[in-house]
Scaffold this motif. Structure first.
Motif, PDB file in Angstrom:
ATOM      1  N   ARG A  64       0.706  -1.241  -0.022  1.00 50.30           N
ATOM      2  CA  ARG A  64       0.000   0.108   0.030  1.00 50.30           C
ATOM      3  C   ARG A  64       0.970   1.283   0.060  1.00 50.30           C
ATOM      4  N   VAL A  65       1.696   1.397   0.845  1.00 46.61           N
ATOM      5  CA  VAL A  65       2.807   2.463   0.829  1.00 46.61           C
ATOM      6  C   VAL A  65       3.524   2.525  -0.444  1.00 46.61           C
ATOM      7  N   PHE A  66       3.866   1.538  -1.035  1.00 45.65           N
ATOM      8  CA  PHE A  66       4.613   1.379  -2.371  1.00 45.65           C
ATOM      9  C   PHE A  66       3.733   2.028  -3.297  1.00 45.65           C
ATOM     10  N   SER A  67       2.348   1.651  -3.424  1.00 44.67           N
ATOM     11  CA  SER A  67       1.301   2.049  -4.442  1.00 44.67           C
ATOM     12  C   SER A  67       1.100   3.409  -4.238  1.00 44.67           C
ATOM     13  N   ALA A  68       1.077   3.973  -3.081  1.00 44.96           N
ATOM     14  CA  ALA A  68       0.911   5.425  -2.872  1.00 44.96           C
ATOM     15  C   ALA A  68       1.874   6.152  -3.282  1.00 44.96           C
ATOM     16  N   GLN A  69       3.173   5.752  -3.081  1.00 40.84           N
ATOM     17  CA  GLN A  69       4.556   6.409  -3.080  1.00 40.84           C
ATOM     18  C   GLN A  69       4.627   6.486  -4.913  1.00 40.84           C
ATOM     19  N   TYR A  70       4.382   5.453  -5.735  1.00 34.39           N
ATOM     20  CA  TYR A  70       4.434   5.579  -6.923  1.00 34.39           C
ATOM     21  C   TYR A  70       3.361   5.751  -7.849  1.00 34.39           C
ATOM     22  N   ASP A  71       2.100   5.949  -7.011  1.00 30.32           N
ATOM     23  CA  ASP A  71       0.875   6.497  -7.728  1.00 30.32           C
ATOM     24  C   ASP A  71       0.412   5.279  -8.708  1.00 30.32           C
ATOM     25  N   ILE A  72       0.431   3.914  -8.101  1.00 30.81           N
ATOM     26  CA  ILE A  72      -0.040   2.776  -8.987  1.00 30.81           C
ATOM     27  C   ILE A  72      -1.430   2.747  -8.397  1.00 30.81           C
ATOM     28  N   SER A  96      -3.843   0.374  -9.733  1.00 30.61           N
ATOM     29  CA  SER A  96      -4.387  -0.616 -10.014  1.00 30.61           C
ATOM     30  C   SER A  96      -4.047  -1.694  -8.799  1.00 30.61           C
ATOM     31  N   ARG A  97      -5.181  -2.334  -8.255  1.00 37.86           N
ATOM     32  CA  ARG A  97      -4.865  -3.186  -7.293  1.00 37.86           C
ATOM     33  C   ARG A  97      -4.398  -4.925  -7.581  1.00 37.86           C
ATOM     34  N   TRP A  98      -4.250  -4.982  -8.577  1.00 43.16           N
ATOM     35  CA  TRP A  98      -3.736  -6.369  -9.225  1.00 43.16           C
ATOM     36  C   TRP A  98      -2.472  -6.881  -8.593  1.00 43.16           C
ATOM     37  N   PRO A  99      -1.413  -6.010  -8.420  1.00 40.01           N
ATOM     38  CA  PRO A  99      -0.321  -6.430  -7.952  1.00 40.01           C
ATOM     39  C   PRO A  99      -0.571  -7.038  -6.392  1.00 40.01           C
ATOM     40  N   GLN A 100      -1.482  -6.301  -5.620  1.00 37.36           N
ATOM     41  CA  GLN A 100      -1.776  -6.910  -4.528  1.00 37.36           C
ATOM     42  C   GLN A 100      -2.530  -8.312  -4.385  1.00 37.36           C
ATOM     43  N   VAL A 101      -3.260  -8.452  -5.354  1.00 36.72           N
ATOM     44  CA  VAL A 101      -4.111  -9.625  -5.531  1.00 36.72           C
ATOM     45  C   VAL A 101      -2.889 -10.607  -5.787  1.00 36.72           C
ATOM     46  N   ALA A 102      -2.056 -10.386  -6.807  1.00 39.90           N
ATOM     47  CA  ALA A 102      -1.179 -11.184  -7.130  1.00 39.90           C
ATOM     48  C   ALA A 102      -0.348 -11.766  -5.874  1.00 39.90           C
ATOM     49  N   LEU A 103      -0.007 -10.701  -5.115  1.00 41.72           N
ATOM     50  CA  LEU A 103       0.814 -11.276  -3.865  1.00 41.72           C
ATOM     51  C   LEU A 103       0.156 -12.241  -3.046  1.00 41.72           C
TER      52      LEU A 103
END
Lengths: 266, 445
Positions: free
Chosen positions: B361-369, B371-378
């Motif tokens: 979540r922090v990473f996504s917020a930092q780089y403005d991602i 999409s939530r699919w990376p999280q689903v994949a994780l």
């Protein structure tokens, strides 16, 4: 009783004034308070006075629960629920668990096991009373509380605010407290652990010992049972006609296998 | 070190809704409507209990290829109603050694929290009841999920105290087991819902349902869901985790001494807890009352009016079926295995998953991602890794056990080696003809 009521009204009014609500208590809060205050107080008294340890714990549970509801009534729902989950749900259940392990009928004993316990308890009790009393008198007097809404400030609410304070300004105190608790828990485990458990051989070990060379694994044969002698002192006959000493317990005086010698002493 | 910007304003802007915002639509109904809702929820739970008991007996019977209850009512559906009436008319026994007061209140203590917890479950969106627009939910608070956890933690007292107050050995052992079990599995349950809080940004059940409008959380938070499902079974004392009442070890566990209506209350509490835990699973991970995606695509009005109640009840029944299925399939765990599983697997995996989730979540917020699919994949990777590890472990223990027997035929234990060859009986050697051939054939096998 009226003095208590007056005091509580003063405290609540002061708390209300400080929280930014200028009016009197709402009806719901009043009803909740007057229903649960006797429960909380009675639970606290019962905890001290009950002779049975489990009853004592249960009284404490009712007090904890009432406190949780009070927090909710005072618009602190998060801390109220945490109070119920942590204290009522986890800690008191652990208490009960230990009390149940000790035994059902363990009554309160008045024999001191720790030296100087009573004196220390009195001193610390007076200290605590002083602390609470001074805190209360300050709260009624000079302190100007900012109130919940002012404290929450620009943020989304109390939970993020609390979290931020815990993990920024008070992170050292927070970690220190958790370290203290962990040390206490580990210390209790080390002190309470006894080696008696590890001395008992486990099932595989017992089984291996039983089948080790030189040990006879099967049950020893029973003593001989004959027409004239069925005493435990009569050794059993082996197929080749000899007697086996293993069939007679060592402590019993062995008897010759002779039909002419009677078992009973006549 | 935590920078203020990370924990404060900039981070909370990624949170969908305000955390402690009062939940708007609740608390301004007329009193009669509130009372009607209370009554409706009570009726719903009691009805669900009756239906679930019959369904459980029927389904377990079906899985064991036998007819199940089929005497009372058509297809046996009134069986649990008849059982309830029978229980009410049975003699109420107070054991001589019982602690009277505690013995008396214990069933109520287990039943009340189970019923109360359902108050914050959303059964549907706003509907019109006699001209009043009102949500199909008794109430909602900003801490609704915590409220449910709190009630489930109070429900333990009924079982623990019932076991203790009975004044006999088996109930006491059941109560002790229950206390340890509930504490252990409450922790993993509490940790499993943290993922939902992080994703939805709120503790309120209706807002969590609303936050799942585009993706149900069992997709987004697969490890959380798995851990929740396991600890929910542990928390409700259901097979294979029904150690507090293990009938093959403890007669009836904590309720051995109970009879009549007091026993009925324990029974009711168990089934209401099952329904509540399933309803919470539906609310947190399966989109609550929202219709499954295919239906919404085909029919836009699926999420309006009273229809959502149908989806909700359907989802709850699916969860209940899994409960019953587990009971029919799995043997009971041994107590130490059960405890080891909770503390050494569920809790560490939960903590690791929360850490990974926060990091993404922090990473996504930092780089403005967005999409939530990376999280689903994780999440899917973690679940797959867990299942793979379990499969490898199971295989390894099975193989090592076989190898131990094969490679040490003269081990300490007096077991025959697996490759034992029975010596030929001397008389068979002497005989010629078909018998000797058969003996040789057998040996070759």
């Amino acid at each position: 009783m009226s003095v208590v009521a007056e005091l509580t009204n003063t405290v609540l009014a002061a708390a209300f004034k400080s929280s930014g609500n200028t009016g009197a208590m709402s009806t719901g809060e009043k009803v909740g308070f007057w229903c649960l205050a006797p429960v909380a107080l009675g639970g606290a008294m019962g905890m001290v006075l009950a002779r049975n340890a489990v009853h004592s714990a249960l009284f404490l549970v009712s007090t904890m629960f009432s406190l949780g509801v009070f927090y909710v009534l005072q618009s602190g729902p998060f801390i109220g629920m945490v109070q119920i989950i942590v204290y009522t749900g986890a800690i008191m259940i652990l208490f009960l668990f230990v009390l149940m392990l000790i035994g059902r009928d363990s009554e309160d004993s008045l024999i001191e096991t720790l030296r100087g316990q009573r004196i220390a308890a009195v001193v610390l009790g007076i200290g605590l009373a002083g602390l609470v009393g001074s805190g209360l008198s300050r709260a009624l007097g000079v302190v100007h509380a900012r109130g919940l809404n002012a404290a929450a400030g620009q943020s989304d609410g109390h939970v993020p605010e609390l979290a931020e304070l815990l993990f920024t300004r008070y992170v050292f105190a927070f970690e220190l407290t958790s370290a203290l608790l962990i040390i206490a828990a580990v210390g209790a485990m080390v002190l309470g652990h006894s080696d008696s458990q590890s001395d008992v051989a486990s099932q595989p070990e017992q089984s291996r010992a039983r089948f080790r060379r030189g040990n006879y694994p099967a049950p020893v044969p029973g003593p001989g049972v004959y027409a004239l002698a069925d005493s435990v002192a009569t050794p059993a006959l082996l197929p080749d006609g000899s007697t086996t000493p293993a069939s007679v317990v060592d402590t019993v005086e062995r008897r010759r296998l002779d039909p002419n010698i009677s078992d009973t002493k006549s | 070190m935590f920078s203020p910007s990370l924990s404060g304003a900039s981070y909370s802007s990624t949170v969908p809704s305000a955390v402690m915002r009062p939940v708007a639509e609740f608390g301004n109904e007329p009193v009669w409507l509130l009372l009607a809702k209370v009554l409706a929820i009570f009726g719903f739970l009691v009805l669900m209990t009756l239906v679930t008991i019959v369904a459980e007996r029927k389904i377990v019977a079906w899985m064991q290829v036998r007819p199940g209850p089929n005497r009372v009512g058509p297809w046996g559906v009134l069986q649990s109603l008849a059982d309830g009436l029978k229980l009410a008319f049975k003699e109420d026994i107070m054991p001589t050694l019982a602690d009277k007061g505690v013995y008396f209140i214990a069933p109520a203590l287990s039943c009340i929290p189970a019923l109360v917890a359902f108050a914050v479950i959303p059964l549907g969106p706003q509907v019109s009841v006699f001209g009043h627009l009102t949500p199909l939910q008794l109430t909602d608070t900003p801490i609704a999920v915590l409220f449910m956890l709190a009630s489930s933690s109070l429900g333990v007292y009924g079982i623990v105290l019932g076991g203790w107050a009975s004044g006999s050995t088996y109930p006491l052992l059941g109560g002790l087991r229950s206390a340890a079990q509930m504490i252990s599995y409450e922790i993993s349950m509490g940790l499993s819902v943290v993922g939902v809080f992080l994703a939805a940004g709120t503790f309120s059940t209706s807002e969590i349902v609303a936050a799942q409008h585009d993706m149900w959380y069992f997709v987004l938070l697969a490890p959380s869901f798995l851990i929740y499902a396991i600890s929910a079974v542990g928390e409700t004392n259901r097979a294979p985790f029904d150690l507090p009442e293990a009938e093959s070890e403890l007669v009836g566990g904590f309720h051995t001494e109970y009879s009549s209506l007091k026993f009925a209350l324990f029974f009711l509490a168990e089934y209401v807890n099952m329904v509540t835990v399933s309803a919470l699973a539906v609310t947190l991970f399966f989109g609550g009352w929202q219709a499954p995606f295919g239906i919404v695509a085909a029919w836009a009005g699926a999420n309006t009016g009273w229809w959502p109640v149908l989806w909700f009840v359907g989802k709850v029944f699916t969860c209940l079926f899994v409960f019953i299925w587990l009971r029919a399939t799995l043997p009971r765990l041994r107590y130490d295995q059960f405890m080891r599983f909770g503390w050494k697997l569920l809790v560490p995996v939960s903590l690791g998953w929360i850490l990974a989730l926060s990091a993404t979540r922090v990473f996504s917020a930092q780089y403005d991602i967005g999409s939530r699919w990376p999280q689903v994949a994780l999440g899917a990777t973690i679940v797959a890794a867990m299942l793979l590890g379990l499969a490898i472990r199971t295989r390894r223990t099975a193989v090592s056990r076989t190898q131990a027997l094969v490679s040490h035929p003269d081990a300490d234990y007096p077991v025959p080696p697996l490759d034992l060859r029975v010596p030929d009986p001397p008389r068979a050697e002497a005989l010629a003809g078909p018998l000797a051939g058969a003996a040789q054939l057998q040996r070759r096998e």
